[in-house]
Write a protein that holds these residues in place. Structure first.
Motif, mmCIF file in Angstrom:
data_model
loop_
_atom_site.group_PDB
_atom_site.id
_atom_site.type_symbol
_atom_site.label_atom_id
_atom_site.label_comp_id
_atom_site.label_asym_id
_atom_site.label_seq_id
_atom_site.Cartn_x
_atom_site.Cartn_y
_atom_site.Cartn_z
ATOM 1 N N THR A 72 21.670 105.117 80.916
ATOM 2 C CA THR A 72 20.869 106.127 82.010
ATOM 3 C C THR A 72 19.810 106.840 81.252
ATOM 4 O OG1 THR A 72 22.845 106.181 83.315
ATOM 5 C CG2 THR A 72 21.275 107.801 83.617
ATOM 6 N N ALA A 73 20.372 107.564 80.144
ATOM 7 C CA ALA A 73 19.341 108.502 79.481
ATOM 8 C C ALA A 73 18.257 107.622 78.943
ATOM 9 C CB ALA A 73 20.236 109.031 78.065
ATOM 10 N N LEU A 74 18.484 106.543 78.301
ATOM 11 C CA LEU A 74 17.431 105.615 77.851
ATOM 12 C C LEU A 74 16.395 105.339 78.734
ATOM 13 C CD1 LEU A 74 16.450 104.324 75.211
ATOM 14 C CD2 LEU A 74 17.662 102.213 76.355
ATOM 15 N N THR A 75 16.623 105.067 79.778
ATOM 16 C CA THR A 75 15.643 104.701 80.745
ATOM 17 C C THR A 75 14.849 106.034 81.234
ATOM 18 O OG1 THR A 75 17.316 104.677 82.404
ATOM 19 C CG2 THR A 75 16.965 102.648 81.605
ATOM 20 N N ILE A 76 15.343 107.016 81.185
ATOM 21 C CA ILE A 76 14.455 108.280 81.769
ATOM 22 C C ILE A 76 13.949 109.066 80.601
ATOM 23 C CG2 ILE A 76 15.990 108.288 83.983
ATOM 24 C CD1 ILE A 76 17.379 110.705 82.980
ATOM 25 N N SER A 77 14.207 108.503 79.414
ATOM 26 C CA SER A 77 13.742 109.421 78.190
ATOM 27 C C SER A 77 12.225 109.541 77.857
ATOM 28 C CB SER A 77 14.325 109.007 77.017
ATOM 29 O OG SER A 77 13.843 107.343 76.570
ATOM 30 N N GLY A 78 11.551 108.245 78.351
ATOM 31 C CA GLY A 78 10.128 108.245 78.048
ATOM 32 C C GLY A 78 9.542 107.523 76.529
ATOM 33 N N LEU A 79 10.998 107.070 76.051
ATOM 34 C CA LEU A 79 10.486 106.596 74.485
ATOM 35 C C LEU A 79 10.841 105.087 74.870
ATOM 36 C CD1 LEU A 79 12.612 109.048 72.275
ATOM 37 C CD2 LEU A 79 10.104 108.831 72.573
ATOM 38 N N PRO A 80 10.722 104.074 73.888
ATOM 39 C CA PRO A 80 10.678 102.566 74.095
ATOM 40 C C PRO A 80 11.846 102.291 74.427
ATOM 41 C CG PRO A 80 9.145 103.125 72.324
ATOM 42 C CD PRO A 80 9.856 104.465 72.514
ATOM 43 N N THR A 81 12.112 101.333 75.073
ATOM 44 C CA THR A 81 13.461 100.986 75.724
ATOM 45 C C THR A 81 13.755 99.227 75.352
ATOM 46 O OG1 THR A 81 12.553 100.357 77.749
ATOM 47 C CG2 THR A 81 13.421 102.505 77.567
ATOM 48 N N ARG A 82 12.680 98.607 74.793
ATOM 49 C CA ARG A 82 12.877 97.189 74.577
ATOM 50 C C ARG A 82 13.815 96.929 73.544
ATOM 51 N NH1 ARG A 82 10.944 92.748 71.587
ATOM 52 N NH2 ARG A 82 9.763 94.215 70.157
ATOM 53 N N ARG A 83 13.772 97.738 72.653
ATOM 54 C CA ARG A 83 14.683 97.655 71.336
ATOM 55 C C ARG A 83 15.373 99.039 71.139
ATOM 56 N NH1 ARG A 83 12.365 97.239 66.789
ATOM 57 N NH2 ARG A 83 14.086 96.089 65.759
ATOM 58 N N PHE A 84 16.654 98.968 71.255
ATOM 59 C CA PHE A 84 17.213 100.182 70.759
ATOM 60 C C PHE A 84 18.756 100.069 70.268
ATOM 61 C CE2 PHE A 84 18.975 98.916 75.052
ATOM 62 C CZ PHE A 84 20.422 99.385 74.996
ATOM 63 N N ALA A 85 19.175 100.949 69.528
ATOM 64 C CA ALA A 85 20.388 101.044 68.797
ATOM 65 C C ALA A 85 21.391 102.179 69.233
ATOM 66 C CB ALA A 85 20.122 101.317 67.278
ATOM 67 N N MET A 90 16.925 105.154 68.894
ATOM 68 C CA MET A 90 18.264 105.373 68.933
ATOM 69 C C MET A 90 18.887 106.404 69.803
ATOM 70 S SD MET A 90 17.727 106.009 64.719
ATOM 71 C CE MET A 90 16.007 106.589 64.682
ATOM 72 N N VAL A 91 20.215 106.077 70.453
ATOM 73 C CA VAL A 91 20.726 106.893 71.100
ATOM 74 C C VAL A 91 21.938 107.485 70.619
ATOM 75 C CG1 VAL A 91 22.027 106.793 73.430
ATOM 76 C CG2 VAL A 91 19.985 105.252 72.813
ATOM 77 N N LEU A 92 22.306 108.884 70.919
ATOM 78 C CA LEU A 92 23.464 109.642 70.247
ATOM 79 C C LEU A 92 23.998 110.088 71.247
ATOM 80 C CD1 LEU A 92 22.254 111.307 66.728
ATOM 81 C CD2 LEU A 92 23.831 109.556 67.177
ATOM 82 N N TYR A 93 25.193 110.322 71.309
ATOM 83 C CA TYR A 93 26.336 111.382 72.130
ATOM 84 C C TYR A 93 26.332 112.616 71.470
ATOM 85 C CZ TYR A 93 27.194 107.714 75.755
ATOM 86 O OH TYR A 93 27.202 106.831 76.701
ATOM 87 N N GLU A 94 26.290 113.761 72.125
ATOM 88 C CA GLU A 94 26.680 114.990 71.703
ATOM 89 C C GLU A 94 27.487 115.996 72.383
ATOM 90 O OE1 GLU A 94 28.287 116.238 69.168
ATOM 91 O OE2 GLU A 94 26.906 115.705 67.751
ATOM 92 N N ALA A 95 28.463 116.742 72.005
ATOM 93 C CA ALA A 95 28.832 117.735 72.697
ATOM 94 C C ALA A 95 27.844 118.893 72.679
ATOM 95 C CB ALA A 95 30.065 118.175 72.288
ATOM 96 N N VAL A 140 23.026 113.496 75.746
ATOM 97 C CA VAL A 140 22.717 112.438 75.068
ATOM 98 C C VAL A 140 21.351 112.343 74.733
ATOM 99 C CG1 VAL A 140 22.291 109.797 75.410
ATOM 100 C CG2 VAL A 140 23.878 110.939 77.157
ATOM 101 N N ILE A 141 21.279 112.340 73.181
ATOM 102 C CA ILE A 141 19.972 112.417 72.529
ATOM 103 C C ILE A 141 19.195 111.066 72.313
ATOM 104 C CG2 ILE A 141 18.863 113.428 70.447
ATOM 105 C CD1 ILE A 141 21.468 114.922 69.830
ATOM 106 N N ILE A 142 18.072 110.797 72.816
ATOM 107 C CA ILE A 142 17.346 109.698 72.446
ATOM 108 C C ILE A 142 16.337 109.895 71.384
ATOM 109 C CG2 ILE A 142 16.068 107.864 73.506
ATOM 110 C CD1 ILE A 142 18.846 108.356 74.847
ATOM 111 N N ILE A 143 16.253 109.099 70.210
ATOM 112 C CA ILE A 143 15.503 109.385 69.125
ATOM 113 C C ILE A 143 14.420 108.103 68.853
ATOM 114 C CG2 ILE A 143 15.405 110.249 66.571
ATOM 115 C CD1 ILE A 143 18.623 110.206 67.579
#
Length: 280
Positions: A118-131, A157-162, A217-220
């Motif tokens: 969900t976060a990746l798709t709305i982040s505005g960053l490339p979605t074709r390849r992710f970790a 890259m996708v990270l979760y954080e509190a 969710v942090i998208i890097i």
């Protein structure tokens, strides 16, 4: 005949994201294994699902897993749910699925919400390849090793954080990765959903001034491929052409193939390498 384990994705915030199929399966199974039965009972009551529940969480996943496998082998159908999202994605489930596979038990997934996608798709960053990196390790030595790997990652890259650790994590990312583009996504699918897109340094300053709330969710941004290639070329160019050739010949490569590799590494023609190697 053994039963089936159903991995049922539940909403990450908005209850309207519960699928018709998930509701049906939860009403049909013999048992629901929940990460926190006190939390899940609210979801089940909302959809008028009245089935027996048992707890299955991080601290009992092995012993309880064995008991669930026994019941599945007796022919019962069991649904696994977590507090929110898809089981086995930063939530209990991975070990149970492995145990079921070893026992020859059918496992299937009922797709639904996943915060990382969900976060990746709305982040505005490339979605074709992710970790997907999930949560950074809390152990400092282990965290340093993971950040070092992330420094060279070319995929998004996708990270979760509190929320209470967000600033600390952003500072660690800035120190390890430099000032990359990121998007911090909070309260996904809820009323106060926000996406803060900036450079890492700006995000640190922003969240120091504005206390974050809700799971994040942090998208890097991944490292630029052009940057990686340029750096590799610089490293090769620091080596003499003769030493460069010896490197590949030492790996058992034929001279002709080694010349081709050296030329490619340095971004020059094979003829240039050939001429450089001629006796002076």
């Amino acid at each position: 005949m053994s039963g089936t384990l159903y991995l049922c994705a539940t909403p990450i915030g908005n209850l309207e994201d519960m699928t018709f199929r998930c509701i049906r399966i939860l009403k049909e199974v013999d048992l629901i294994a929940a990460e926190d039965t006190r939390n899940s009972i609210k979801l089940l009551n909302h959809f008028d699902i009245k089935k027996p529940m048992t707890s299955y969480h991080e601290y009992n996943k092995i012993e309880k897993g064995k008991k669930l496998v026994e019941r599945l082998l007796w022919g019962e159908n069991i649904a696994l749910i977590t507090d929110a999202g898809t089981p086995a994605i930063s939530d209990p489930g991975e070990e149970l699925v492995g145990m079921c596979r070893e026992a020859g038990i059918t496992v299937t997934a009922i797709p639904g919400a996943a915060a990382c996608i969900t976060a990746l798709t709305i982040s505005g960053l490339p979605t074709r390849r992710f970790a997907f990196e999930a949560f950074l390790p809390t152990d400092k030595k282990e965290q340093k090793a993971v950040l070092e790997e992330m420094k060279h990652e070319t995929r998004t890259m996708v990270l979760y954080e509190a929320p209470h650790r967000l600033v600390r994590t952003l500072e660690a990312l800035f120190q390890a990765l430099g000032n990359r583009r990121i998007s911090v996504c909070r309260e996904l699918t809820k009323k106060h959903e926000t996406v803060f897109s900036s450079l890492i340094e700006e995000a640190v300053l922003y969240y120091k001034a504005h206390e974050p709330k809700g799971e994040c969710v942090i998208i890097i941004e991944g490292r630029s491929r052009q940057e990686v290639c340029a750096r590799e070329r610089e490293e090769w160019e620091e080596m003499s052409i003769g030493d460069h050739m010896e490197f590949y010949l030492g790996e058992g490569m034929e001279k002709k193939e080694a010349m081709k590799k050296v030329a490619k590494d340095r971004g020059v023609s094979k003829r240039e390498i050939y001429q450089a190697l001629l006796p002076k």
